[in-house]
Write an enzyme that holds these catalytic residues in place. Sequence first.
Site, mmCIF file in Angstrom:
data_model
loop_
_atom_site.group_PDB
_atom_site.id
_atom_site.type_symbol
_atom_site.label_atom_id
_atom_site.label_comp_id
_atom_site.label_asym_id
_atom_site.label_seq_id
_atom_site.Cartn_x
_atom_site.Cartn_y
_atom_site.Cartn_z
ATOM 1 N N ASP A 11 31.571 53.913 4.008
ATOM 2 C CA ASP A 11 32.365 52.720 4.282
ATOM 3 C C ASP A 11 33.770 53.023 3.757
ATOM 4 O O ASP A 11 33.940 53.319 2.565
ATOM 5 C CB ASP A 11 31.723 51.556 3.517
ATOM 6 C CG ASP A 11 32.524 50.275 3.564
ATOM 7 O OD1 ASP A 11 33.701 50.309 3.968
ATOM 8 O OD2 ASP A 11 31.964 49.241 3.174
ATOM 9 N N ASN A 25 44.452 45.455 15.271
ATOM 10 C CA ASN A 25 44.889 45.061 16.617
ATOM 11 C C ASN A 25 46.360 44.677 16.523
ATOM 12 O O ASN A 25 46.909 44.566 15.426
ATOM 13 C CB ASN A 25 44.024 43.934 17.191
ATOM 14 C CG ASN A 25 44.073 42.696 16.331
ATOM 15 O OD1 ASN A 25 45.138 42.104 16.131
ATOM 16 N ND2 ASN A 25 42.932 42.302 15.787
ATOM 17 N N GLY A 33 34.904 44.494 12.667
ATOM 18 C CA GLY A 33 34.761 45.935 12.426
ATOM 19 C C GLY A 33 35.410 46.386 11.125
ATOM 20 O O GLY A 33 35.363 45.684 10.103
ATOM 21 N N ASP A 35 38.519 46.638 10.404
ATOM 22 C CA ASP A 35 39.635 45.728 10.091
ATOM 23 C C ASP A 35 39.132 44.541 9.251
ATOM 24 O O ASP A 35 39.702 44.208 8.196
ATOM 25 C CB ASP A 35 40.215 45.241 11.432
ATOM 26 C CG ASP A 35 41.566 44.572 11.314
ATOM 27 O OD1 ASP A 35 42.176 44.632 10.228
ATOM 28 O OD2 ASP A 35 42.024 43.987 12.321
ATOM 29 N N THR A 123 36.699 53.443 18.578
ATOM 30 C CA THR A 123 35.349 53.757 19.076
ATOM 31 C C THR A 123 34.333 52.634 18.859
ATOM 32 O O THR A 123 33.143 52.805 19.131
ATOM 33 C CB THR A 123 34.792 55.056 18.441
ATOM 34 O OG1 THR A 123 34.568 54.829 17.042
ATOM 35 C CG2 THR A 123 35.733 56.217 18.634
ATOM 36 N N GLY A 124 34.805 51.482 18.375
ATOM 37 C CA GLY A 124 33.914 50.334 18.202
ATOM 38 C C GLY A 124 34.171 49.315 19.304
ATOM 39 O O GLY A 124 33.924 49.577 20.486
HETATM 40 N N1 AR6 Z 1 34.227 51.834 7.281
HETATM 41 C C1 AR6 Z 1 34.429 52.844 8.145
HETATM 42 N N2 AR6 Z 1 34.262 52.723 9.480
HETATM 43 C C2 AR6 Z 1 33.854 51.530 9.950
HETATM 44 C C3 AR6 Z 1 33.611 50.416 9.119
HETATM 45 C C4 AR6 Z 1 33.817 50.600 7.717
HETATM 46 N N3 AR6 Z 1 33.626 49.610 6.839
HETATM 47 N N4 AR6 Z 1 33.217 49.373 9.905
HETATM 48 C C5 AR6 Z 1 33.200 49.825 11.173
HETATM 49 N N5 AR6 Z 1 33.570 51.124 11.215
HETATM 50 P P1 AR6 Z 1 36.161 48.943 15.210
HETATM 51 P P2 AR6 Z 1 38.231 49.525 17.235
HETATM 52 C C6 AR6 Z 1 33.712 52.041 12.368
HETATM 53 O O1 AR6 Z 1 35.429 48.057 16.129
HETATM 54 O O2 AR6 Z 1 37.214 50.025 18.176
HETATM 55 C C7 AR6 Z 1 38.690 44.769 15.283
HETATM 56 O O3 AR6 Z 1 38.259 43.461 15.547
HETATM 57 C C8 AR6 Z 1 32.913 51.724 13.606
HETATM 58 O O4 AR6 Z 1 31.600 52.260 13.491
HETATM 59 O O5 AR6 Z 1 36.324 48.557 13.791
HETATM 60 O O6 AR6 Z 1 39.477 50.334 17.023
HETATM 61 C C9 AR6 Z 1 40.209 44.879 15.256
HETATM 62 O O7 AR6 Z 1 40.826 43.715 14.730
HETATM 63 C C10 AR6 Z 1 33.723 52.455 14.668
HETATM 64 O O8 AR6 Z 1 33.299 53.824 14.765
HETATM 65 O O9 AR6 Z 1 37.672 49.236 15.740
HETATM 66 C C11 AR6 Z 1 40.545 45.079 16.677
HETATM 67 O O10 AR6 Z 1 40.619 43.856 17.380
HETATM 68 C C12 AR6 Z 1 35.151 52.463 14.130
HETATM 69 O O11 AR6 Z 1 35.055 51.981 12.781
HETATM 70 C C13 AR6 Z 1 39.388 45.898 17.218
HETATM 71 O O12 AR6 Z 1 38.295 45.601 16.356
HETATM 72 C C14 AR6 Z 1 36.110 51.577 14.900
HETATM 73 O O13 AR6 Z 1 35.457 50.374 15.262
HETATM 74 C C15 AR6 Z 1 39.656 47.372 17.129
HETATM 75 O O14 AR6 Z 1 38.615 48.072 17.722
#
Ligand code: AR6
Length: 174
Positions: A11, A25, A33, A35, A123-124
């Site tokens: 994490d 974002n 996620g 963020d 990637t989320g």
């Molecule tokens: N530590 C490390 N990696 C993480 C954690 C953590 N605590 N939590 C999730 N991930 P995402 P995006 C990974 O969805 O696709 C938000 O709402 C997760 O497994 O966090 O860039 C923002 O405000 C994935 O591989 O970000 C934006 O609106 C990676 O982090 C939007 O999501 C990215 O997943 C951005 O989407």
Amino acid sequence: MDTKITLIKDDITTIQADAIVNAANSSLLGGGGVDGAIHRKGGSQILEECKAIRNRQGKCATGQAVYTSAGRLPAKYVIHTVGPVWNGGGRNEPKLLADCYSNSLRLANELDVKTIAFPNISTGVYRFPKKEAAEIAIRTVRDFVSNENRTVEEIIFVCFDDENYLLYKELLKI
Ligand code: AR6
């Protein structure tokens, strides 16, 4: 400089690096996620600083990066970058994702950062295909290390899910 590129499954809010990168974002006002985790664990200081940036410059464009302090997190700074939403790949998504990594590293150099941790940006929720995203991340980071880096001694890829971790392990050959 001999910069190390390392990989962990963790994490990112627990990482003791000079800077951790947030997959934000363009509103900079938080979300889900990674963020959501950063704002939740880091406390309100980060959001206050994000609001001040908004007031100064407006939204953060895709591919760009800004920084705040890290509030209660063990890191010193949070570098907030806005990844592209995947829309099939024909809307400049690969270049915009590469920009996230290079612009975050440029900011890290300006801040004299020695260790920086990246999540797997886009990637989320933003649905960027994981393999292509990992290839772009690794290529961009290696290019930066070879051509531009002045201050960063260690770049840590922090994977949260098994799929990303195994992809990075394979691509980095570690
Ligand atoms: N530590 C490390 N990696 C993480 C954690 C953590 N605590 N939590 C999730 N991930 P995402 P995006 C990974 O969805 O696709 C938000 O709402 C997760 O497994 O966090 O860039 C923002 O405000 C994935 O591989 O970000 C934006 O609106 C990676 O982090 C939007 O999501 C990215 O997943 C951005 O989407």
